[in-house]
Design a protein around this motif. Structure first.
Motif, mmCIF file in Angstrom:
data_model
loop_
_atom_site.group_PDB
_atom_site.id
_atom_site.type_symbol
_atom_site.label_atom_id
_atom_site.label_comp_id
_atom_site.label_asym_id
_atom_site.label_seq_id
_atom_site.Cartn_x
_atom_site.Cartn_y
_atom_site.Cartn_z
ATOM 1 N N GLY A 93 8.123 -13.780 11.297
ATOM 2 C CA GLY A 93 6.804 -13.274 11.642
ATOM 3 C C GLY A 93 6.518 -11.848 11.222
ATOM 4 O O GLY A 93 5.517 -11.279 11.649
ATOM 5 N N VAL A 94 7.358 -11.264 10.387
ATOM 6 C CA VAL A 94 7.164 -9.888 9.941
ATOM 7 C C VAL A 94 7.043 -9.883 8.426
ATOM 8 O O VAL A 94 7.805 -10.549 7.713
ATOM 9 C CB VAL A 94 8.329 -8.970 10.384
ATOM 10 N N SER A 95 6.072 -9.135 7.908
ATOM 11 C CA SER A 95 5.865 -9.052 6.477
ATOM 12 C C SER A 95 7.097 -8.480 5.782
ATOM 13 O O SER A 95 7.809 -7.631 6.329
ATOM 14 C CB SER A 95 4.644 -8.184 6.178
ATOM 15 N N LYS A 96 7.363 -8.955 4.565
ATOM 16 C CA LYS A 96 8.543 -8.525 3.826
ATOM 17 C C LYS A 96 8.547 -7.022 3.590
ATOM 18 O O LYS A 96 9.608 -6.384 3.573
ATOM 19 C CB LYS A 96 8.597 -9.282 2.494
ATOM 20 N N THR A 97 7.368 -6.444 3.430
ATOM 21 C CA THR A 97 7.283 -5.000 3.192
ATOM 22 C C THR A 97 7.668 -4.185 4.431
ATOM 23 O O THR A 97 7.913 -2.979 4.320
ATOM 24 C CB THR A 97 5.855 -4.629 2.765
ATOM 25 N N LEU A 98 7.722 -4.829 5.600
ATOM 26 C CA LEU A 98 8.043 -4.141 6.847
ATOM 27 C C LEU A 98 9.458 -4.429 7.340
ATOM 28 O O LEU A 98 9.832 -3.967 8.414
ATOM 29 C CB LEU A 98 7.031 -4.528 7.943
ATOM 30 N N TRP A 99 10.241 -5.198 6.573
ATOM 31 C CA TRP A 99 11.605 -5.482 7.004
ATOM 32 C C TRP A 99 12.443 -4.208 7.084
ATOM 33 O O TRP A 99 13.343 -4.101 7.914
ATOM 34 C CB TRP A 99 12.264 -6.460 6.021
ATOM 35 N N SER A 100 12.145 -3.253 6.217
ATOM 36 C CA SER A 100 12.930 -2.005 6.208
ATOM 37 C C SER A 100 12.599 -1.094 7.380
ATOM 38 O O SER A 100 13.254 -0.058 7.554
ATOM 39 C CB SER A 100 12.681 -1.249 4.896
ATOM 40 N N ASN A 101 11.597 -1.447 8.208
ATOM 41 C CA ASN A 101 11.225 -0.620 9.363
ATOM 42 C C ASN A 101 11.779 -1.143 10.674
ATOM 43 O O ASN A 101 11.524 -0.541 11.722
ATOM 44 C CB ASN A 101 9.702 -0.524 9.467
ATOM 45 N N VAL A 102 12.508 -2.243 10.635
ATOM 46 C CA VAL A 102 13.028 -2.844 11.868
ATOM 47 C C VAL A 102 14.095 -1.941 12.471
ATOM 48 O O VAL A 102 15.057 -1.552 11.797
ATOM 49 C CB VAL A 102 13.596 -4.249 11.584
ATOM 50 N N SER A 103 13.914 -1.590 13.753
ATOM 51 C CA SER A 103 14.878 -0.734 14.450
ATOM 52 C C SER A 103 15.687 -1.467 15.503
ATOM 53 O O SER A 103 16.667 -0.918 16.014
ATOM 54 C CB SER A 103 14.148 0.446 15.115
ATOM 55 N N ALA A 104 15.281 -2.681 15.853
ATOM 56 C CA ALA A 104 16.011 -3.471 16.844
ATOM 57 C C ALA A 104 15.743 -4.942 16.564
ATOM 58 O O ALA A 104 14.593 -5.339 16.314
ATOM 59 C CB ALA A 104 15.587 -3.104 18.258
ATOM 60 N N TYR A 105 16.802 -5.768 16.632
ATOM 61 C CA TYR A 105 16.626 -7.196 16.354
ATOM 62 C C TYR A 105 17.783 -7.978 16.973
ATOM 63 O O TYR A 105 18.804 -7.407 17.394
ATOM 64 C CB TYR A 105 16.542 -7.455 14.844
#
Length: 319
Positions: A93-105
């Motif tokens: 559910g997250v755009s590929k361009t925003l994968w580098s902004n993930v801080s917790a998963y």
């Protein structure tokens, strides 16, 4: 001296207001916070940020933080203020361009679910620090599942389209000076019934209150004190000159405030300087060689003159 006193008070108040304004308007660095209790405490979590090791790393933490879910059945990977160090892919559910902004998963059934993107918005809540991540993967709530079986009202169709929620994370930092560890320790606290908001607790020595460092370009305590001192000296000198000139009708150096006092101090300093310099000249090497030569030269001249006088008298006697 009423004029000078009032001027001093006014100028000191202006200096204090200027220093306070310069201090409060200075921007706060990222991943830091000032205490909300107005006691001047400062919190800096930048040393706890995990970063990739590039040559001589500025920080010693190069790996992400982990928190075990225990009875929840999922384990979590987090970082502080910045995205996780290890790259993530195929985030649900997250755009590929925003994968580098993930801080917790967390990972569940070979799928990566983001529970928050990076944020530098650190806040003080009394004695605790709170950091919130948002814009994670979409929430699959129980209420949404039950709502699918019900027929929505005609006016609720547009509302349902824009009411999608996303997972978020709230981290509460606690001061821990006794752990002996150089990095923070995370613990999973829980989640809401819809599994949309996640709560963690982190203990770190950097979450303890400390004095705020002086920022470049800002007015520090020493500068404020120096500014007030200079203003006070100027008010004392200018106000005293104005008073002595207009009221006491003094002229010349006597216009200075407390002229007799400063004149006495100057005389004392000059006398001490003369005494010290005269005492130091005693330890200088004497010029004995030159004095001996001059004395011997003068004695030789005297003896030659006496001899010539005697010879002249003898000649006159013979005649």
């Amino acid at each position: 001296m009423r004029f000078s006193s009032l001027s001093a008070v006014a100028l000191m108040a202006a200096a204090g207001a200027y220093a306070e304004d310069a201090t409060t308007t200075a921007p706060i660095p990222a991943c830091t916070a000032v205490s909300s209790t107005s006691n001047g405490a400062f919190f800096d979590l930048r040393p706890d940020i995990a970063q990739k090791a590039a040559g001589k790393a500025a920080r010693s933490i190069t790996k992400d933080y982990h928190a075990r879910g225990y009875d929840y059945g999922k384990n979590f990977t987090l970082n502080i203020c910045e995205p996780v160090v290890a790259p993530v892919k195929d985030v649900v559910g997250v755009s590929k361009t925003l994968w580098s902004n993930v801080s917790a998963y967390y990972t569940y059934k070979d799928k990566v679910y983001s529970i928050g993107s990076s944020s530098l918005d650190l806040h003080s809540r009394g004695r605790k620090l709170v950091l919130r991540y948002g814009d994670g993967s979409p929430c699959e709530t129980k209420s949404n599942k039950s709502a699918r079986d019900q027929k929505p009202a005609a006016g609720d169709k547009d509302k349902d389209k824009g009411s999608s929620r996303r997972k978020s994370t709230v981290i509460s930092f606690l001061c821990d000076r006794d752990s002996g560890s150089s990095q923070a320790a995370f613990s999973f606290v829980g989640t809401d019934p819809d599994e949309c908001a996640y709560f963690f607790e982190a203990r770190s020595s950097h979450a303890c209150a400390q004095a705020e460092p002086h920022k470049r370009g800002n007015v520090g305590p020493g500068s404020v004190f120096g500014l007030i001192f200079v203003i006070a000296v100027l008010v004392y000198a200018i106000g005293g000159v104005c008073y002595n000139r207009t009221v006491a009708h003094a002229r010349g150096w006597r216009q200075l405030p407390n002229y007799s006092l400063w004149a006495g101090i100057w005389s004392f300093v000059t006398d001490m300087f003369v005494i010290l310099t005269s005492s130091c000249t005693r330890f200088l090497p004497s010029r004995r060689g030159y004095s001996n030569v001059s004395q011997s030269y003068s004695s030789n001249r005297n003896s030659d003159a006496e001899n010539r006088l005697i010879d002249q008298l003898d000649e006159e006697w013979d005649d």
